[in-house]
Design an enzyme around this catalytic site. Structure first.
Site, PDB file in Angstrom:
ATOM      1  N   GLU A 225      25.488 -35.390  20.280  1.00  0.00           N
ATOM      2  CA  GLU A 225      26.923 -35.652  20.401  1.00  0.00           C
ATOM      3  C   GLU A 225      27.604 -35.559  19.034  1.00  0.00           C
ATOM      4  O   GLU A 225      28.764 -35.170  18.941  1.00  0.00           O
ATOM      5  CB  GLU A 225      27.170 -37.021  21.038  1.00  0.00           C
ATOM      6  CG  GLU A 225      26.737 -37.128  22.501  1.00  0.00           C
ATOM      7  CD  GLU A 225      27.725 -36.503  23.477  1.00  0.00           C
ATOM      8  OE1 GLU A 225      28.714 -35.889  23.023  1.00  0.00           O
ATOM      9  OE2 GLU A 225      27.513 -36.618  24.694  1.00  0.00           O
TER      10      GLU A 225
ATOM     11  N   ARG B 119      41.614 -33.297  26.661  1.00  0.00           N
ATOM     12  CA  ARG B 119      40.428 -34.147  26.569  1.00  0.00           C
ATOM     13  C   ARG B 119      39.183 -33.450  27.096  1.00  0.00           C
ATOM     14  O   ARG B 119      38.057 -33.846  26.770  1.00  0.00           O
ATOM     15  CB  ARG B 119      40.672 -35.467  27.321  1.00  0.00           C
ATOM     16  CG  ARG B 119      39.546 -36.464  27.131  1.00  0.00           C
ATOM     17  CD  ARG B 119      39.892 -37.874  27.551  1.00  0.00           C
ATOM     18  NE  ARG B 119      38.726 -38.735  27.447  1.00  0.00           N
ATOM     19  CZ  ARG B 119      38.734 -40.050  27.565  1.00  0.00           C
ATOM     20  NH1 ARG B 119      39.879 -40.674  27.783  1.00  0.00           N
ATOM     21  NH2 ARG B 119      37.637 -40.761  27.465  1.00  0.00           N
TER      22      ARG B 119
END
Length: 359
Positions: A185, A242
């Site tokens: 991530e 997003r």
């Protein structure tokens, strides 16, 4: 200590990034919520090292505390565990002034946040992430939810935390596989939003693998800043901005679903998914192969998997049809255009996707 602010008007909150402050975090909670009944939800792995000491510290500071534990692992994000926790909150005499504190990784944060969002039509909750993946990603942004057997994260809500406490010291005791998984991530944020940050990650691979806290403070805080910037502009995924945070996740979630939520850690599936998304962008002539190789080299240097075997490509493609980015039955993917920039791409044909899955 670094403080990152997520500016969402009345739902704004702080992320505190420091080392060794978990036992002293009662003041952080007290300053942000008036309630003095705390329900701590953790998984079995972190109950003894972090859940119980935090409950004891809060009790010394005037809180009535209840500590609830759930099994570790992705399979815990399910309706049965949510129902168990709802009933436990009743038994704990939880009311609208109570606060839920999620202590653990992304599974606990998602599950406890979902329970907080739905019990009594919404309780305040804090995130205390104890994995790198949760610290840099899932604890920030207010996405909470549970899995269905056929689709990951399909039941949930947007429910922002009241605050996030990130203690870097907890990463020192994290199993290596769990820690390395979280680095996927971290790499993602460089790929989607910050080419300079990606270049920095390439320069500090040994320090990252050694869990150097000076480097980690910079890395974790930067990831939180980048995610906050996106969430502030598109809190509920209404503009499409997003969606960039889901780079690699269409492939990733399909891998997790088809493999039964047990073979891969989330970050491992993210690493594979990012490489596959980059290969898809190559096949669509959106990027050069060199960009895929740069990602591949960094992920492999960080000891992350970049390929998957033994999963049926047709089953993976079918699982993708349940992805939340699907629109009018059409697959949509977050794909790179250059380092530090990705776009949401619609109308990708299943045949092109299958080429990547079969390669």
């Amino acid at each position: 200590m670094k403080l990152v602010r997520v500016n969402l008007g009345p739902r704004a909150y702080d992320i505190e990034v420091a080392s060794g402050q978990l036992a002293q975090s009662a003041s952080f909670f007290q300053a942000r919520h008036p309630g003095r009944h705390a329900v701590l939800i953790c998984d079995a792995n972190v109950r003894a090292p972090y859940g119980e000491p935090l409950a004891a510290a809060l009790s010394k500071n005037g809180y009535r505390c209840n500590l609830l534990a759930v099994p570790a692992g992705e399979a815990t994000k399910c309706t049965a565990q949510a129902e168990m926790l709802w009933n436990s909150l009743l038994e704990c005499r939880t009311d609208r002034k109570s606060v839920v504190i999620a202590v653990g990784g992304g599974v606990v944060g998602d599950l406890a946040g979902f329970v907080a969002a739905t019990f009594g039509r919404g309780l305040a909750f804090f995130q205390v992430p104890t994995t790198l993946l949760a610290q840099v990603d899932s604890s920030v942004g207010g996405k909470v939810g549970i899995n269905l057997p056929a689709a990951k994260n399909m039941v949930g809500s947007f429910w922002q935390p009241t605050g996030v406490v990130i203690d870097l010291a907890v990463l020192q005791s994290l199993p290596r596989r769990e820690y390395v998984s979280g680095l996927a991530e971290v790499v993602k944020y460089g790929m989607i939003l910050d080419a300079t940050f990606f270049e920095y990650l390439e320069s500090v691979v040994p320090q990252l693998l050694a869990r150097d806290e000076v480097v980690l403070e910079r890395v974790v805080a930067r990831c939180c800043e980048l995610k906050a910037q996106v969430v502030e502009q598109d809190e509920r995924e209404e503009s499409g901005l997003r969606a960039v945070l889901n780079y690699g996740h269409t492939f990733c979630h399909a891998i997790e679903t088809v493999s039964g939520y047990g073979r891969f850690l989330h970050g491992e599936a993210v690493a594979i998914g990012m490489v596959q998304a980059s290969q898809l962008a190559e096949n669509l002539n959106r990027i050069e192969q060199s960009l895929t190789m740069r990602q591949l080299n960094l992920l492999q240097a960080l000891e992350l998997p970049t390929t998957v075997a033994g999963l049926d490509p047709q089953q993976l493609l079918a699982a993708m049809q349940h992805d939340k980015k699907v629109e009018h039955g059409k697959l949509r993917f977050v794909l790179p255009t250059r380092m530090g920039h990705v776009e949401l791409v619609s109308g990708v044909s299943p045949e092109v996707v299958l080429e990547v899955l079969q390669s």
